[in-house]
Design an enzyme around this catalytic site. Structure first.
Site, short mmCIF file in Angstrom:
data_model
loop_
_atom_site.label_atom_id
_atom_site.label_comp_id
_atom_site.label_asym_id
_atom_site.label_seq_id
_atom_site.Cartn_x
_atom_site.Cartn_y
_atom_site.Cartn_z
N ARG A 1 -4.99 4.85 -12.07
CA ARG A 1 -5.79 4.30 -12.75
C ARG A 1 -7.07 4.54 -12.49
O ARG A 1 -8.16 4.26 -13.44
CB ARG A 1 -5.59 2.98 -11.07
N ILE A 2 -7.39 5.59 -11.30
CA ILE A 2 -8.97 5.77 -11.38
C ILE A 2 -9.27 7.26 -12.53
O ILE A 2 -10.24 6.54 -13.29
CB ILE A 2 -8.91 6.53 -9.73
N CYS B 1 -13.32 3.21 -2.36
CA CYS B 1 -13.97 2.59 -2.75
C CYS B 1 -15.03 1.47 -2.56
O CYS B 1 -15.60 1.36 -2.20
CB CYS B 1 -12.81 1.23 -4.40
N THR B 2 -13.74 1.38 -0.99
CA THR B 2 -14.65 0.35 0.23
C THR B 2 -15.76 1.06 1.04
O THR B 2 -16.79 0.14 1.58
CB THR B 2 -12.92 0.26 0.70
N THR C 1 -5.31 0.73 7.62
CA THR C 1 -7.20 0.64 6.88
C THR C 1 -7.61 2.08 8.06
O THR C 1 -7.51 1.66 8.87
CB THR C 1 -7.91 -0.24 6.20
N LYS C 2 -8.36 3.07 7.24
CA LYS C 2 -8.68 3.81 7.96
C LYS C 2 -10.98 4.00 7.67
O LYS C 2 -11.40 4.75 7.87
CB LYS C 2 -8.90 5.21 7.40
N ARG D 1 -4.41 -7.74 1.65
CA ARG D 1 -4.41 -6.97 0.33
C ARG D 1 -4.36 -8.62 -0.23
O ARG D 1 -3.58 -9.62 0.22
CB ARG D 1 -2.93 -5.96 -0.39
N ASN E 1 -13.48 -1.91 -7.82
CA ASN E 1 -12.26 -1.20 -6.68
C ASN E 1 -12.20 -0.24 -7.88
O ASN E 1 -12.35 1.12 -6.95
CB ASN E 1 -11.77 -1.45 -5.71
#
Length: 339
Positions: A12-13, A155-156, A213-214, A236, A318
């Site tokens: 995707r990226i 992204c986040t 999540t980190k 999600r 994202n």
């Protein structure tokens, strides 16, 4: 000078980085000389041209043997499993964009360097022993020539760090919580199937699914003063792209909601132009698809309670926003290294 880039991992990226490069008109600054991907070249060409989230790529794409053509530009296609065997020296690679989502340690970065690359940029949070982590728009000015192995964060993280910085600089943050409302990802199941995380055994299209999540660790990496004062959770949701982040912070100075919005709106028009955007239209997630900003503040959702508790909603694409920041950081790395 044109920066010679190789992409390791064409998911995707990786694909969105190529699309963003051509759509943003930065081919005079960056050229992609090679892509390493285990999938077959025909599939690579097809998924670059046709994308469910971002539509058809405007450029002609074709595949011929071990080359992928975008317009008249030839990109060498590799299918190498061993990082040490990649021909980066032969190809004169300046920066490797490692978009596998698998590699992220200093050891992995050093393997790219040993293969002949001058610099490495990971497309996700890396280990703590990397040279630095960049959130473009916030700390890219701290890049140094000796920084060879760099992470572009997540992204986040790219979405929320600019907003946290703005609020902290203006009002002094004491503590905060973050909830990431993230589109479904490739590590989820189409239908119920086995996964080490039992929640991710469930069909992605049918449930809102809490995941680990980190992000809190990512926040404190940039703001060590918030250690043990920021927490994050993530869910999600059954969409394929665009993410929203619900940010709540307690601040030292009293403030009103309209003042918060004015601060963020001015930043979007000024120092953070191109990185942060501000919206007050009644929009939904799909309206932010293909938006190149790292963060879009939804001014209609800003709330202040008791003059010291601020709640904001921040959107991001994202995929597309992050792919654009990969290009920005690549140029920033090259500028300090090769000037």
């Amino acid at each position: 000078m044109t920066v010679r880039v190789a992409i390791n991992g064409f998911g995707r990226i990786g694909r969105n980085v190529v699309r963003a490069l051509y759509e943003s008109g930065r081919r005079a600054e960056i050229t992609v000389v090679a892509i390493n991907e285990l999938a077959d070249a025909a599939g690579m060409a097809h998924l670059l041209k046709y994308d469910t989230s971002h539509g058809r790529f405007a450029w002609e794409v074709r595949q011929e043997r071990d080359q992928l053509f975008v317009g008249d530009d030839a990109i060498r296609v590799l299918h190498e499993r061993s990082l040490q065997s990649l021909p980066w020296r032969e190809l004169g690679v300046d920066v490797v964009l490692d978009c596998t989502g698998v590699y992220g340690s200093r050891e992995h970065g050093e393997a790219h360097i040993a293969a002949g690359a001058k610099k490495v940029l990971f497309s996700h949070p890396g280990s703590n022993d990397l040279d630095t982590t960049v959130v473009y728009g916030v700390n890219q000015d701290q890049l140094r020539a000796e920084h060879r192995i760099v992470s572009n964060a997540s992204c986040t993280t790219n979405c929320i760090i600019p907003v946290i910085k703005l609020l902290d600089d203006a009002y002094g943050i004491e503590s905060g919580t973050v909830t990431t409302i993230h589109s479904a990802m490739h590590d989820q199941q189409v239908i119920d199937a086995y996964h080490p995380d039992l929640r991710r055994t469930r069909a992605a299209s049918q449930s809102i699914i809490p995941v680990d999540t980190k992000l809190a660790a990512g926040i404190t990496r940039f703001f060590p003063q918030f250690n043990d004062r920021f927490e994050a959770i993530a869910v999600r949701v059954p969409t394929i792209n665009v993410t929203a982040i619900d940010l709540s912070v307690t601040v030292k100075k009293p403030v009103k909601a309209n003042e918060v919005n004015l601060l963020l709106q001015k930043a979007a028009q000024g120092a953070f132009h191109g990185i942060v955007d501000y919206a007050e239209l009644p929009l939904v997630s799909v309206d932010f698809n293909h938006d190149p900003h790292s963060a879009i503040v939804d001014g209609t959702q800003t709330r202040v309670s008791g003059a010291h508790l601020i709640k904001t909603l921040v959107w991001c694409d994202n995929e597309w926003g992050f792919a654009n920041r990969m290009l920005d950081t690549t140029l920033a790395m090259a500028t300090v290294a090769f000037r």
